[in-house]
Design a protein around this motif. Structure first.
Motif, mmCIF file in Angstrom:
data_model
loop_
_atom_site.group_PDB
_atom_site.id
_atom_site.type_symbol
_atom_site.label_atom_id
_atom_site.label_comp_id
_atom_site.label_asym_id
_atom_site.label_seq_id
_atom_site.Cartn_x
_atom_site.Cartn_y
_atom_site.Cartn_z
ATOM 1 N N ASP A 127 -0.903 -1.188 7.093
ATOM 2 C CA ASP A 127 -0.114 -2.491 7.555
ATOM 3 C C ASP A 127 1.249 -2.094 8.051
ATOM 4 O O ASP A 127 1.634 -2.838 8.928
ATOM 5 N N LYS B 66 -6.500 -1.478 4.957
ATOM 6 C CA LYS B 66 -5.668 -2.360 5.655
ATOM 7 C C LYS B 66 -4.358 -2.420 4.986
ATOM 8 O O LYS B 66 -3.338 -2.362 5.720
ATOM 9 N N ALA B 67 -4.357 -2.151 3.611
ATOM 10 C CA ALA B 67 -2.971 -2.379 2.853
ATOM 11 C C ALA B 67 -2.214 -0.999 3.355
ATOM 12 O O ALA B 67 -1.032 -1.030 3.575
ATOM 13 N N ASP B 68 -2.827 0.258 3.221
ATOM 14 C CA ASP B 68 -2.185 1.493 3.614
ATOM 15 C C ASP B 68 -1.383 1.475 5.089
ATOM 16 O O ASP B 68 -0.382 2.067 5.375
ATOM 17 N N GLY C 293 0.631 -1.184 -0.050
ATOM 18 C CA GLY C 293 0.002 0.065 -0.060
ATOM 19 C C GLY C 293 0.758 1.223 0.128
ATOM 20 O O GLY C 293 2.247 1.171 -0.353
#
Lengths: 433, 433
Positions: free
Chosen positions: B219, B215-217, B38
């Motif tokens: 993590d 979530k991706a950013d 991300g």
């Protein structure tokens, strides 16, 4: 399916969607679900049918047929039973998802363990820095999940065997087994990949190192082919049915069995056993198994009691189950964990090679003991463990991790993930892509 | 920086990388880190410098200067102290990451709670299906994290205030506060977003519903600006230093204080208190706070003892700390959790509006009690809780969730995430995008 005005429940039909040129046929509307977190190669969408006619031959008619006269026949007379038989098809999907999840966990661990063995960070003043895997917390965060991953391997092998050999008699049991192991396996994978990502630090965040894609693709595994929380409730309800039947089939035998179980429990619950802290005892797999069996039986007996109490007080059935939902989920978890440990133990028992047996045995000790450690609150609450023993278990888990440390890389290599599939530079001997 | 052959430690210099046309200057090599999970809008890369000359004016010289004669001066004489003063700059980053993480948690919870209030699944035979949030397990999985998110809000407000008002005297303390809260907040966010994703099922997996990107950013938040595991060790080491100083400064006072603390602990550890299970007692925030303080003190005293024992047995210092690393991490966690609860309590105490005070108080009860619940194993091990009380706590947490259920949507609305930022159809009243 409706035949002659009679509603017969869900049936599967083959319906052509497009003409040979690929154009969607009249009466059919198709919509794609759009971009997803992962698995974008899978074509998820929704389809609407309006006045679409298909010949009766398009009915997938293994469990129910419509003849040329438009009459419906089925070997399974009850609509509900037929529906659940048809749902049985989902079992294969659950077995596959559980296995796919395990493969992803293996890849993630392979990457993180190899990188942890390579990368150094911090160390004694004036000396070489420690490898990540020589830090105590790093050993725990990767090797406890490694043990569980091995445990799952034996458990899923057992599941596949039971699934392949299933008969009409044990179909329900296999279904429950698949449901429980699917949930346990996919939750494990989500947790392992998160741990692996964090254990690899910034490198774990790079797409090149594969953990991002592994996480994104498997994240939905806890949801599809049956939401894990729903599946675990199925497992618990199956156990409750079995529990009731035990009493109905032979009340006297069941009560005796229950008393015998409780007697075994008393052996471990007496102050002497609850305080034993020597390594031999803590690594006794029978002890681990007795503990997990005790927990399962206890949770089953108490949740059954709580539901009965509510039902006899006139609480509506769905509401009664909802009021003990968390308890039901705990029961299912306890049940699956006991099953997994049993299969791991059987697997280790079958190993002939003494060296391999030692290492696998150690992994099995670690799995069993870490199950006790993570549920130590419950075991203390029920008088199975005392404080000094909990402390000893914690130490023993740490010690087992340290003992397994030298074999960690060999143990992930043994998963045999081909380099071309792993494809992560940090999992293949490089410190960065 | 090296001046006249003397190594002075890390210093920051402004170095031009490109000419006005954007071409990389001679001696400089730049490499992009490639695609990440991300935050691909952030330009991560690596830079190599070979024989690059920059004028001495390019030194960021707040803490150390080089004059025209090539002489180095610094108000901070010790190299190590200067280095740590410069590292202090990272504190602002940690405060920001903690806050950014909290915002993401709020968005995730807003989406999942609103969807859980909208979407129905399963229900009593022949009746309407239940809303997801009326299922017991769903309440627990979302409302316990909701309480923690509110707790973090008060804790981070406190952190920002301490950071803004920091002086040279309390700089180290603020640094430790930022480190601990950054770790606690970002781990919380990772867990919350995972829970939110799963709680929204397949809808949570669609990019349109934003949880994937959130979530991706976020993590990597557990990794950057200092890896959480490393930061928590900093916190623990800071506590150990303080503990040693307490004894060195005034041995008699420290011992008396310790005895007084233990006496308080004894009050709660006596069989009567350890068994009290009434709601008033279980919702007594002072009781929660005493418990968390007791845990922190106990972990601090025992880890200090374990380290001393190793050092006096001749174990090398780094190795000695490594042998108790898991214990250190537990201590840091206990410390931060106690701090967070204190700030939540202060926040609730300051509220005037009686209706708001009731709801916030309930959230605070839930946070405090769920801290005890999740560490119930530890508290039993140390004689602070008995089995019957653990059972009562579990029931009370479930009851608090049920009491908060009617206010759940209002409580996420109160986060005030603008619709345009939330941008998730299922968080804005739609069952699907």
């Amino acid at each position: 399916l409706e035949v002659g005005g009679r509603v017969l429940g869900v049936h599967a039909l083959l319906v052509p969607l497009r003409d040979p040129a690929g154009k969607v046929l009249p009466g059919i509307r198709i919509e794609d679900c759009g971009e997803k977190m992962g698995l974008n190669g899978v074509d998820n969408g929704r389809i609407w049918f309006e006045h679409v006619r298909v010949p009766r031959e398009n009915l997938l008619d293994r469990f129910g047929q419509v003849n040329a006269q438009g009459e419906y026949t089925s070997a399974i007379t009850g609509d509900s039973k037929r529906f659940f038989t048809m749902l049985g098809t989902l079992v294969a999907g659950r077995v596959s998802v559980a296995a796919a999840a395990l493969s992803a966990a293996k890849s993630g661990l392979t990457i993180a363990v190899r990188y942890g063995d390579l990368r150094r960070q911090f160390g004694p003043a004036g000396d070489k820095e420690f490898r990540l895997l020589d830090h105590q917390a790093h050993q725990r965060r990767l090797l406890v999940p490694l043990a569980k991953t091995y445990a799952m391997d034996f458990a899923l092998e057992y599941l596949v065997e039971r699934y392949v050999k299933r008969t009409e008699e044990d179909a329900r049991e296999v279904e429950s087994l698949a449901a429980g192991l699917k949930a346990y396996s996919t939750w494990h994978t989500t947790a392992v990949l998160q741990e692996a990502r964090e254990a690899c630090g910034g490198q774990g965040y790079l797409q090149a190192n594969r953990l991002a894609a592994l996480k994104a693709d498997t994240d939905v595994f806890t949801t599809f082919e049956g939401d894990n929380t729903v599946l675990m409730q199925l497992v618990a309800k199956g156990l409750l049915t079995g529990y009731r039947q035990r009493f109905e089939d032979d009340r006297v035998f069941a009560v005796l069995k229950l008393l015998a179980d409780r007697a075994t429990a008393v052996v471990d619950r007496n102050p002497f056993a609850a305080r034993r802290t020597d390594s031999d005892h803590l690594r006794d797999n029978d002890y681990h198994l007795r503990a997990l069996r005790f927990r399962e039986e206890e949770l089953l007996a108490t949740v059954s009691q709580r539901i009965r109490k509510r039902l006899s007080a006139g609480v509506e059935a769905f509401e009664a189950f909802n009021q003990v939902q968390v308890h039901l989920l705990e029961l299912a978890h306890a049940h699956v964990e006991r099953l997994v440990l049993e299969q791991f133990l059987k697997g280790v028992a079958d190993v002939k090679d003494p060296g391999l047996k030692t290492v696998l045995g150690r992994l099995c000790d670690l799995y069993g003991l870490s199950c006790l450690e993570s549920a130590n609150g419950w075991f203390q609450e029920h008088g199975w463990l005392e404080g000094t023993k909990v402390k000893a278990i914690r130490k023993e888990v740490t010690r087992l991790c340290a003992e397994l440390r030298p074999d960690a890389v060999a143990l992930v290599n043994a998963f045999g993930v081909p380099d071309t599939c792993l494809a992560a530079p940090i999992g293949l001997g490089h410190l960065s892509p």
